[in-house]
Scaffold this motif. Sequence first.
Motif, PDB file in Angstrom:
ATOM      1  N   PRO A  52       0.850  -1.269  -0.110  1.00 47.51           N
ATOM      2  CA  PRO A  52      -0.009  -0.096  -0.159  1.00 47.51           C
ATOM      3  C   PRO A  52       0.776   1.430   0.033  1.00 47.51           C
ATOM      4  CG  PRO A  52       0.091  -0.940   2.241  1.00 47.51           C
ATOM      5  CD  PRO A  52       0.662  -1.953   1.237  1.00 47.51           C
ATOM      6  N   LYS A  53       2.241   1.311   0.280  1.00 51.70           N
ATOM      7  CA  LYS A  53       3.038   2.314   0.387  1.00 51.70           C
ATOM      8  C   LYS A  53       3.791   2.734  -0.874  1.00 51.70           C
ATOM      9  CE  LYS A  53       2.990   1.767   5.494  1.00 51.70           C
ATOM     10  NZ  LYS A  53       3.933   1.537   6.735  1.00 51.70           N
ATOM     11  N   GLN A  66       6.269  -7.607   5.768  1.00 43.81           N
ATOM     12  CA  GLN A  66       7.199  -6.470   5.039  1.00 43.81           C
ATOM     13  C   GLN A  66       7.143  -6.482   3.575  1.00 43.81           C
ATOM     14  OE1 GLN A  66      11.343  -7.369   5.767  1.00 43.81           O
ATOM     15  NE2 GLN A  66      11.750  -5.382   6.432  1.00 43.81           N
ATOM     16  N   CYS A  67       7.465  -5.459   3.071  1.00 42.51           N
ATOM     17  CA  CYS A  67       7.746  -4.974   1.701  1.00 42.51           C
ATOM     18  C   CYS A  67       9.197  -4.899   1.448  1.00 42.51           C
ATOM     19  CB  CYS A  67       7.118  -3.764   1.196  1.00 42.51           C
ATOM     20  SG  CYS A  67       7.367  -3.358  -0.417  1.00 42.51           S
ATOM     21  N   GLU A  68       9.612  -6.024   0.859  1.00 37.79           N
ATOM     22  CA  GLU A  68      11.103  -6.042   0.661  1.00 37.79           C
ATOM     23  C   GLU A  68      11.771  -5.046  -0.622  1.00 37.79           C
ATOM     24  OE1 GLU A  68      12.168 -10.006  -0.348  1.00 37.79           O
ATOM     25  OE2 GLU A  68      12.026 -10.555   1.504  1.00 37.79           O
ATOM     26  N   ASN A  69      10.624  -4.208  -1.021  1.00 41.41           N
ATOM     27  CA  ASN A  69      11.062  -3.356  -1.955  1.00 41.41           C
ATOM     28  C   ASN A  69      11.467  -1.853  -1.399  1.00 41.41           C
ATOM     29  OD1 ASN A  69      11.559  -2.103  -4.762  1.00 41.41           O
ATOM     30  ND2 ASN A  69       9.547  -1.050  -4.250  1.00 41.41           N
ATOM     31  N   CYS A  70      10.433  -1.707  -0.283  1.00 45.11           N
ATOM     32  CA  CYS A  70      10.547  -0.188   0.337  1.00 45.11           C
ATOM     33  C   CYS A  70      10.872  -0.300   1.608  1.00 45.11           C
ATOM     34  CB  CYS A  70       9.170   0.453   0.185  1.00 45.11           C
ATOM     35  SG  CYS A  70       7.874   0.124   0.810  1.00 45.11           S
ATOM     36  N   GLY A  71      10.829  -1.459   2.359  1.00 47.20           N
ATOM     37  CA  GLY A  71      11.295  -1.949   3.534  1.00 47.20           C
ATOM     38  C   GLY A  71      10.341  -1.620   4.579  1.00 47.20           C
ATOM     39  N   SER A  72       9.053  -1.397   4.159  1.00 45.78           N
ATOM     40  CA  SER A  72       8.018  -0.767   5.266  1.00 45.78           C
ATOM     41  C   SER A  72       7.536  -2.019   5.908  1.00 45.78           C
ATOM     42  CB  SER A  72       6.865  -0.497   4.505  1.00 45.78           C
ATOM     43  OG  SER A  72       7.166   0.852   3.873  1.00 45.78           O
TER      44      SER A  72
END
Length: 702
Positions: A149-150, A160-166
């Motif tokens: 969502p980010k 966790q999103c491994e692209n943006c680290g959120s």
Amino acid sequence: MQDLPSKYLLTSALPYANGALHLGHFAGAYLPGDIYARFLRAMGKDVVWVCGSDEHGAAITIRAKKEGISPKEIIDKYHNLNKESFAQLGMSFDIYHRTSAELHHQTAQDFFLHMVEKGGEFDVQETEQYYDESMDQFLADRYIKGTCPKCSYDSAYGDQCENCGSDLSPTELINPVSILSENKPVLRKTKHWFFKLDKHSEWLKAYISEGKLDGKQHHDPQKWKKHVKGQCLSWLDELRPRAITRDLSWGIPVPLPDAEGKVFYVWFDAPIGYISATKQWATDNNKNWEDYWKNEDSQLVHFIGKDNIVFHCIVFPAMLKAHGDFNLPVNVPANQFLNFEGEKFSKSRNWGIEIHQYLEDFADFANKEDALRYALIRIMPENKDSDFKWDEFVDLHDNELVANLGNFINRVVVLTNKYFDGIVPAASENASNAISGIGKLMEEYAEEISNFNFRNGVSKFMEISSFGNTYLQDESPWSLYKAEPESPVIKDCINNCIQIVGILASLAEPFLPFSAKKISALLQIDQISIAQTFARLKEKREIINSGHQIGKPELLFAKINDPKDPTRMNLIEREKAKLLEIMKSALPDKENIKETITFDEFTKMDIRTAKVLTAEKVEKADKLLQLTVDLGIEKRTVVSGIAQHYKPEDLIGVEVLVLANLAPRKIRGVESKGMILMAENDKGELCLVSPSKPFGSGWVVR
């Protein structure tokens, strides 16, 4: 030098047993732990350093499903691989345990039950969790993928999103799917146990910011790294209860009658692995494990990477305090991340090098263990991210290990054998004590290691070698020998140099343990501890006694970049060639266009015309140029990897295209704010993408 406590319990993060470890892992949590453990032992301290495999959790079962084998086969495979890799690189763990062991299961369950019996530490809550109806099971966070969502990354995990680290929760994902069946999961109610982490926030604030525990000074907060304290303090106002259970079949069963089908969440059971590992070590060595975990005179230190800071500085200390009777860490000197040739390590892209892969590829490379250890220490990401590059690996090896340390030791051993048949000559009564000047460097060396500044510590070690080289060159006994072979000055010089070599053999132990043994073997002595070396200097005794017979000359290190023997350089070139192929495979060729993007995604890129104002090479970087570009509205610094394709002087005044809204990043200490657009052909040649006619700076490309 500061006085050090007598007893230590050291831990390094338990590596997850679902894959091989790479150099970034090694530089983050394991090499620092080994340096510190070896140093403390050599200072005469009572040290136990524990580690082992983290073998529970969803990622293990995911890997097992992918490979079509059982979770047990996965953990056995990677536990053995990583344990052997660690051993080959000299990791001096007192025990390398595993969380699948029966002792660990029992320890984790007992730890939990004790907290339950004390009361007030857990809430039981009914929550909604995703359920895969086709697989008839609840889904752990890592079993769910969807759109972040980010940042709109379409393969984010439920935690966790491994692209943006959120950090995410599964219900935040857009269009979630089960990775087990590729079906859309449904929400179902389930019961879980939550640790009331938020109730511990007040004492944790004092513990982190002031180093105080129960109103007493527990540790010196000034000795904690700034990024460690900063990350912790940013969390402390937002602590909330954390689920410690999961609906999984692989893990440690929750030992309560109303918890059937539940296992401990891996974050809860893994740090308890430090305790169970210590118990196993104590059993094996007829020791009392509580002496290290519960006595006030024992110091607990965790070695981790920055992704584990919150768990080791906030969550695990809260667990230990809630349980009662356990020591809390006096320091958590977490390292930041190591990148590889300018980019993050990536298993999916095969970008980087794993420890076992390095050991296999460099099997015939003499002193490969210390060559790698030294390079990683010199670039260790102690306070900021750093970068491993093969060219720098060669420079550090050839210019420092070979030309400084190895050169000095070899010259001294050669001269001692040449002039005195390998027998250490006695210094004359009026001889100047050259090694007296080393005392301050030794004190600084010990102080830096004591404060976890290993890069500075190894620099002090090499300064001692440089001191020896300078002293030997200034005295030049070979010149004096031609005119007056019986001169006492020659004996004084060689005696002093042998003492310096003895000191280096002692001080090399934490950093270069394989070389320390080789230097001691050249001197034909048992290895001298650092504490003994300090004592002998204080008592003005020789490190190596006069009249002692040393061995014959033998090179410690051989140059990589040696035209007479290209074997080693060819090995490095093969490693670099592998990376080039990986980079080429990641680029779209003429036939294969990358995945389609939307117009909205394209408009997020702010590409502008710009003029190059200045261009210069980046120090110690063959591929990088530092450019100043005029964007019309401002002037910016951009670092670009085009030095092998363009001369700096040829770029002045050239109009280029710049991706202007790329997040800034530091490259070789220079902050780069943007990216120059280039085209690359199948030979790896780069060409500027520029306006076809003079156009001016700052105009938007669309």
